[in-house]
Design a protein around this motif. Structure first.
Motif, short mmCIF file in Angstrom:
data_model
loop_
_atom_site.label_atom_id
_atom_site.label_comp_id
_atom_site.label_asym_id
_atom_site.label_seq_id
_atom_site.Cartn_x
_atom_site.Cartn_y
_atom_site.Cartn_z
N UNK B 42 37.97 20.64 52.05
CA UNK B 42 37.00 21.69 51.72
C UNK B 42 37.71 22.89 51.08
N UNK B 45 38.42 22.06 47.65
CA UNK B 45 37.22 21.94 46.82
C UNK B 45 36.66 23.30 46.41
N UNK B 173 35.39 10.14 44.41
CA UNK B 173 34.34 9.61 45.29
C UNK B 173 34.77 9.73 46.76
N UNK B 174 36.04 9.38 47.04
CA UNK B 174 36.53 9.41 48.41
C UNK B 174 36.66 10.86 48.90
N UNK B 176 34.74 13.22 48.19
CA UNK B 176 33.39 13.61 48.62
C UNK B 176 33.23 13.31 50.11
N UNK B 177 33.70 12.12 50.49
CA UNK B 177 33.61 11.70 51.88
C UNK B 177 34.42 12.61 52.79
N UNK B 179 35.17 15.82 52.32
CA UNK B 179 34.49 17.11 52.47
C UNK B 179 33.28 16.96 53.40
N UNK B 180 32.66 15.78 53.38
CA UNK B 180 31.48 15.54 54.21
C UNK B 180 31.83 15.36 55.69
N UNK B 181 33.13 15.12 55.98
CA UNK B 181 33.55 14.95 57.38
C UNK B 181 33.19 16.17 58.23
#
Lengths: 108, 260
Positions: B42, B45, B173-174, B176-177, B179-181
């Motif tokens: 994050x 990002x 793509x990964x 994204x995963x 940051x979504x954690x």
């Protein structure tokens, strides 16, 4: 001073402030008073609002992903969490994996 | 000395410290590492530097407040609002520390020692300390908690750096995963903790009014949502209690009021 540094220092000072106060007051204040319970409710409400905002209206790279993918990821994480005996690690990985898979498949 | 002072321990302060460190290596470290990998990603990002991410983890060491500060700084909120939101988010640390420190009191330790230990109190270390410390001799309690806390702290620092580096070295793509954690981890931590009705109410109202209030006022949204949702939940919880009490008054002959 950059905005990031100022935000970090402010956040850390406030955070340690609570730990300091708790240490100072240890044994002198009841932790189950009405005021403390209200504060607990506000803290939970704020955290829930933040999570909902991060999922529904994210800033940053998640902005470009479909809302359905994010909600789907949350749903998968929740199902895995309860299906596998409340395992947070596996649930979190499954939820993130679901989001990545959804985007990779190009679903809306 | 209390009866607890006679409890079987590890034999010395040093051994208790090592035992605390060992207890941290395992499930707590792995789960926390995963969530801080998310934080590191994050940080990357939103274009903060690695040093900023590490600094945040090192000196704040309470993930919810770290995320709040990052998100609010990123959306341009003022320092006063950031301080307010972090204070509300991390308020829980105060009663947590208060309860724990009362049980760790070591008359032989210097006065500043608890204030050092306090920095290492976060949800994970608190839960373990509350469970384990009362079973140890008084003089071994704070070394155990310190050993546990410092280990967890070092793990989160490494994980923050790992997440930061991973964000750029894995496919977009990964990342994204990754940051979504973070939202997923918080969400499940809250779900795991939903034993009290007031908290369920607070979580539901916070989730419901958070996004619309953010659209209405991006700067104030979070603080307003927290205070509104918390007050609604607190009020509803008391109302339900009062109703249950009244109902119990009207049915004194042993009827189960929950069955009506």
């Amino acid at each position: 001073m950059s905005d990031a540094l100022a935000a970090i220092l402010t956040g850390a000072a406030v955070t340690y402030g609570w730990r300091w106060l708790g240490t100072t007051l240890a044994g002198r204040l009841r932790s189950d008073s009405a005021f403390m319970r209200w504060c607990g409710c506000v803290a939970h409400g704020l955290l829930a609002a933040l999570i909902a905002r991060m999922v529904v209206l994210p800033v940053g790279p998640l902005e470009g992903t479909p809302l359905a993918a994010r909600l789907g990821g949350v749903a998968v994480a929740l199902v895995v969490f309860f299906a596998l005996g409340r395992n947070i690690l596996l649930a979190v990985m499954a939820g993130a994996g679901a989001l990545v898979g959804w985007v990779w498949l190009g679903w809306p | 000395m209390t009866a607890e002072g006679e409890a079987a321990g590890y034999g010395s302060r040093g051994a208790a410290l090592a035992a605390g460190a060992r207890a941290a290596v395992g499930a707590p470290a792995v789960v926390l590492a995963a969530s801080y990998v998310g934080f590191g990603a994050l940080v990357r990002s939103v274009d903060w530097s690695l040093g900023m991410g590490m600094l945040s983890t090192g000196i704040a060491f309470a993930l919810p407040g770290q995320i709040v500060a990052l998100e609010m700084a990123h959306t341009g909120a003022s320092l006063l609002l950031i301080a307010t939101a972090v204070a509300l988010t991390n308020f829980r640390l105060m009663p947590m520390t208060l309860v724990l420190m009362g049980r760790l009191r070591d008359p032989e330790a210097p006065r500043w020692w608890p204030y050092v230990l306090a920095h290492l109190i976060a949800v994970t270390s608190w839960l373990v300390a509350l469970q384990k410390a009362p079973r140890l001799p008084v003089r071994e309690r704070t070394p155990f908690v310190f050993g546990f806390g410092v280990t967890i702290w070092l793990v989160t620092l490494c994980a923050t750096a790992a997440g930061f580096v991973l964000h750029d070295s894995v496919p977009a793509l990964v990342s994204l995963g990754l940051v979504f954690l973070t939202p997923l981890y918080f969400f499940l931590m809250m779900v795991a903790d939903l034993r009290q009705r007031a908290r369920v109410l607070a979580m539901a109202s916070g989730a419901a009014i958070g996004p619309p209030l953010h659209l209405l006022t991006p700067e104030w949204g979070l603080v307003l949502s927290g205070v509104a949702a918390g007050s609604i939940a607190f009020g509803l919880d008391r109302l339900i209690d009062a109703r249950a009490a009244r109902r119990a008054d009207r049915a004194p002959d042993g009827e189960d009021p929950g069955d009506v």
